[in-house]
Design an enzyme around this catalytic site. Structure first.
Site, PDB file in Angstrom:
ATOM      1  N   HIS A  11       0.799  -1.237   0.000  1.00 25.32           N
ATOM      2  CA  HIS A  11       0.000   0.000   0.000  1.00 25.32           C
ATOM      3  C   HIS A  11       0.828   1.283   0.000  1.00 25.32           C
ATOM      4  O   HIS A  11       0.279   2.372  -0.137  1.00 25.32           O
ATOM      5  CB  HIS A  11      -0.943   0.048   1.205  1.00 25.32           C
ATOM      6  CG  HIS A  11      -0.258   0.417   2.495  1.00 25.32           C
ATOM      7  ND1 HIS A  11       0.533  -0.453   3.167  1.00 25.32           N
ATOM      8  CD2 HIS A  11      -0.239   1.574   3.199  1.00 25.32           C
ATOM      9  CE1 HIS A  11       1.009   0.141   4.257  1.00 25.32           C
ATOM     10  NE2 HIS A  11       0.566   1.375   4.293  1.00 25.32           N
TER      11      HIS A  11
HETATM   12  C1  UD1 Z   1      -2.015   6.059   5.310  1.00 26.57           C
HETATM   13  C2  UD1 Z   1      -0.700   6.626   5.846  1.00 26.57           C
HETATM   14  C3  UD1 Z   1       0.355   5.533   5.797  1.00 26.57           C
HETATM   15  C4  UD1 Z   1      -0.110   4.286   6.515  1.00 26.57           C
HETATM   16  C5  UD1 Z   1      -1.450   3.848   5.987  1.00 26.57           C
HETATM   17  C6  UD1 Z   1      -1.938   2.681   6.817  1.00 26.57           C
HETATM   18  C7  UD1 Z   1      -0.369   9.033   5.386  1.00 26.57           C
HETATM   19  C8  UD1 Z   1       0.391  10.015   4.579  1.00 26.57           C
HETATM   20  N1  UD1 Z   1      -0.199   7.739   5.023  1.00 26.57           N
HETATM   21  O1  UD1 Z   1      -1.810   5.733   3.952  1.00 26.57           O
HETATM   22  O2  UD1 Z   1       1.527   5.992   6.431  1.00 26.57           O
HETATM   23  O3  UD1 Z   1       0.825   3.260   6.290  1.00 26.57           O
HETATM   24  O4  UD1 Z   1      -2.390   4.925   6.069  1.00 26.57           O
HETATM   25  O5  UD1 Z   1      -2.837   1.883   6.151  1.00 26.57           O
HETATM   26  O6  UD1 Z   1      -1.059   9.402   6.296  1.00 26.57           O
HETATM   27  N2  UD1 Z   1      -9.166   4.951   1.101  1.00 26.57           N
HETATM   28  C9  UD1 Z   1     -10.406   4.372   0.986  1.00 26.57           C
HETATM   29  N3  UD1 Z   1     -10.989   3.934   2.122  1.00 26.57           N
HETATM   30  C10 UD1 Z   1     -10.415   4.046   3.353  1.00 26.57           C
HETATM   31  C11 UD1 Z   1      -9.133   4.641   3.440  1.00 26.57           C
HETATM   32  C12 UD1 Z   1      -8.526   5.089   2.297  1.00 26.57           C
HETATM   33  O7  UD1 Z   1     -10.943   4.257  -0.087  1.00 26.57           O
HETATM   34  O8  UD1 Z   1     -11.023   3.631   4.354  1.00 26.57           O
HETATM   35  C13 UD1 Z   1      -8.512   5.512  -0.097  1.00 26.57           C
HETATM   36  C14 UD1 Z   1      -8.512   7.038  -0.005  1.00 26.57           C
HETATM   37  O9  UD1 Z   1      -9.658   7.567  -0.559  1.00 26.57           O
HETATM   38  C15 UD1 Z   1      -7.279   7.415  -0.767  1.00 26.57           C
HETATM   39  C16 UD1 Z   1      -6.370   6.209  -0.572  1.00 26.57           C
HETATM   40  O10 UD1 Z   1      -7.150   5.134  -0.133  1.00 26.57           O
HETATM   41  O11 UD1 Z   1      -7.554   7.565  -2.110  1.00 26.57           O
HETATM   42  C17 UD1 Z   1      -5.247   6.527   0.366  1.00 26.57           C
HETATM   43  O12 UD1 Z   1      -5.727   6.822   1.680  1.00 26.57           O
HETATM   44  P1  UD1 Z   1      -4.869   7.786   2.664  1.00 26.57           P
HETATM   45  O13 UD1 Z   1      -5.505   7.822   3.981  1.00 26.57           O
HETATM   46  O14 UD1 Z   1      -4.567   9.067   1.976  1.00 26.57           O
HETATM   47  O15 UD1 Z   1      -3.459   7.077   2.759  1.00 26.57           O
HETATM   48  P2  UD1 Z   1      -3.010   5.569   2.936  1.00 26.57           P
HETATM   49  O16 UD1 Z   1      -2.420   5.102   1.669  1.00 26.57           O
HETATM   50  O17 UD1 Z   1      -4.105   4.740   3.543  1.00 26.57           O
HETATM   51  N1  UDP Z   2      -3.645  -5.011   8.919  1.00 28.54           N
HETATM   52  C1  UDP Z   2      -4.932  -5.484   9.173  1.00 28.54           C
HETATM   53  N2  UDP Z   2      -5.700  -5.874   8.107  1.00 28.54           N
HETATM   54  C2  UDP Z   2      -5.249  -5.822   6.826  1.00 28.54           C
HETATM   55  C3  UDP Z   2      -3.945  -5.331   6.582  1.00 28.54           C
HETATM   56  C4  UDP Z   2      -3.182  -4.909   7.652  1.00 28.54           C
HETATM   57  O1  UDP Z   2      -5.348  -5.566  10.316  1.00 28.54           O
HETATM   58  O2  UDP Z   2      -6.005  -6.179   5.914  1.00 28.54           O
HETATM   59  C5  UDP Z   2      -2.827  -4.581  10.051  1.00 28.54           C
HETATM   60  C6  UDP Z   2      -1.362  -4.958   9.966  1.00 28.54           C
HETATM   61  O3  UDP Z   2      -1.189  -6.253  10.446  1.00 28.54           O
HETATM   62  C7  UDP Z   2      -0.712  -3.898  10.834  1.00 28.54           C
HETATM   63  C8  UDP Z   2      -1.643  -2.702  10.693  1.00 28.54           C
HETATM   64  O4  UDP Z   2      -2.812  -3.182  10.048  1.00 28.54           O
HETATM   65  O5  UDP Z   2      -0.747  -4.259  12.183  1.00 28.54           O
HETATM   66  C9  UDP Z   2      -1.098  -1.530   9.959  1.00 28.54           C
HETATM   67  O6  UDP Z   2      -0.685  -1.892   8.746  1.00 28.54           O
HETATM   68  P1  UDP Z   2      -0.612  -0.963   7.465  1.00 28.54           P
HETATM   69  O7  UDP Z   2       0.178  -1.821   6.548  1.00 28.54           O
HETATM   70  O8  UDP Z   2      -1.946  -0.486   7.053  1.00 28.54           O
HETATM   71  O9  UDP Z   2       0.179   0.362   7.913  1.00 28.54           O
HETATM   72  P2  UDP Z   2       1.708   0.674   8.245  1.00 28.54           P
HETATM   73  O10 UDP Z   2       2.085  -0.180   9.407  1.00 28.54           O
HETATM   74  O11 UDP Z   2       2.514   0.404   7.017  1.00 28.54           O
HETATM   75  O12 UDP Z   2       1.688   2.124   8.567  1.00 28.54           O
END
Ligand code: UD1
Ligand code: UDP
Length: 354
Positions: free
Chosen positions: A202
């Protein structure tokens, strides 16, 4: 003492939930939880609160799915309103997301003490949004809870000891969480082979770079001919795979799962492949080798001790690491504090106030 906890993204629910359980043991502490809404899908947010005994947020700000600037800006505005109303002694933020930075900016402008959990981590890649978020947050905190010795050393190298900031090596709250939830793990519904590989992708540096994402999925498709790959798919990655029409037919793609299912998947897999921060450590907690699809990692102690192989996104490197995989080497070191981080954090906060 009143603590205002800011959370918004998946890993923060797991980390803050663990600390909330510790806070609940102290009658003298009141916690107010603010969910920014950064993650908002049911399986990216609600499922964690429903399954994991995490207190429901007191405030839900509903700010997700926007550009970095719009998201962070709107969070700042709304978190400020909540802080003015609640007047907490501490704002507590976790990790390195946009929700973390927004909370840090508000606390520092309102002169509310700020505690940063998972402080001091560095990838030394300033193009990562997370690196910017964590550096800025560290600098305006009053107390920094570092999960590892490496994180403490990073802060020393950056001159943090000259600032009026307390630096504590607390251990890693993710280890507390992994230990707590292990006995509650739930087997997911999907069909699993004996010997499956667990994969998550991701990170923006992979999803937003067409060459990298193509090359990673080419390698995964090749590996999947030998070993089942289970991939709980983050919505960010789903959008990109759909847009680029990337072939995933060999992979077992499932929706994001709750943490109880995730813990089961980690505990029973034979290998982890990921660009996640949290999952790299969870692989180690559950004694699984991890191949990391990034060019650098904040958890260098895992690489230095041979538990984690950093391969980046190149097809050949990924396949070579897969071919050379070996059994997990016995753990001889306690790298993340052994499950006492939440306890240490709350003790330190109480001592700070005394
Ligand atoms: C964010 C964090 C990242 C973390 C990750 C955990 C920042 C800059 N990044 O990244 O460090 O590792 O969360 O998972 O804060 N989206 C959905 N549904 C959701 C959530 C997100 O559709 O419930 C979509 C959003 O609309 C967006 C994309 O996913 O287009 C990215 O979401 P965003 O919260 O910006 O960043 P992550 O990639 O999830
Ligand atoms: N995780 C989860 N369900 C999923 C994928 C990840 O519960 O489908 C958990 C994962 O094991 C970790 C946490 O979510 O403990 C955060 O992971 P993510 O990769 O989203 O974020 P990061 O740690 O890279 O910021």
């Amino acid at each position: 003492m009143k603590i205002l906890t800011i959370l918004g993204a998946r890993p923060q629910f797991i980390k803050a939930g663990t600390v909330s359980r510790e806070i609940a043991k102290h009658k003298e502490i009141q916690e107010v939880i603010v969910h920014t809404g950064q993650h908002y899908d049911a399986n990216m947010s609600d499922i964690f609160f429903d399954e994991m005994q995490i207190p429901k947020p007191d405030y839900f700000l509903g700010i997700g799915g926007k550009t970095h600037g719009a998201m962070t800006g709107q969070m700042i505005e709304k978190i400020e309103e909540v802080c003015l109303k609640e007047n907490p002694d501490w704002v507590m933020v976790y990790g390195d997301t946009n929700s973390t930075l927004a909370g840090a900016i508000v606390a520092s402008k309102l002169h509310i003490k700020l505690a940063h959990i998972e402080a001091g981590l560095r990838s030394f890649n300033m193009k990562m949004p997370e690196e910017v978020n964590r550096i800025l947050t560290d600098r305006v905190s009053q107390i920094l809870f570092c999960p590892t010795d490496t994180a403490v050393q990073n802060l020393k190298n950056e001159g943090f000891t000259a600032f009026d900031i307390k630096i504590i090596q607390s251990g890693d709250v993710m280890q507390d969480g992994a230990m707590f939830y292990k006995s509650l793990a739930i087997k997911p519904q999907c069909k699993l082979s004996e010997d499956y590989l667990l994969c998550t992708i991701h990170r923006a540096e992979n999803t937003d770079d067409e060459q990298r994402i193509q090359s990673i999925f080419k390698a995964l498709n090749r590996i999947a001919k030998e070993k089942q790959i289970i991939l709980p798919l983050h919505p960010r990655t789903k959008k990109i795979l759909d847009n680029l029409a990337i072939d995933t037919k060999n992979l077992t793609i499932i929706d994001p799962v709750g943490y109880l299912e995730m813990v089961w998947l980690i505990d029973h897999c034979s290998l982890v492949m990921t660009d996640s921060g949290g999952l790299q450590k969870e692989a180690y907690f559950f004694e699984k080798q991890c191949i990391t699809l990034r060019d650098e990692t904040e958890w260098i102690e895992l690489v230095e001790n041979g538990f984690n192989i950093l391969v980046g996104a190149e097809y050949e490197k990924i396949l070579t690491a897969f071919k050379n995989r070996s059994a997990f080497e016995a753990k001889t070191l306690d790298l993340y504090g052994g499950g006492k981080a939440s306890q240490n954090i709350i003790q330190e906060l109480l001592a700070y106030e005394a």
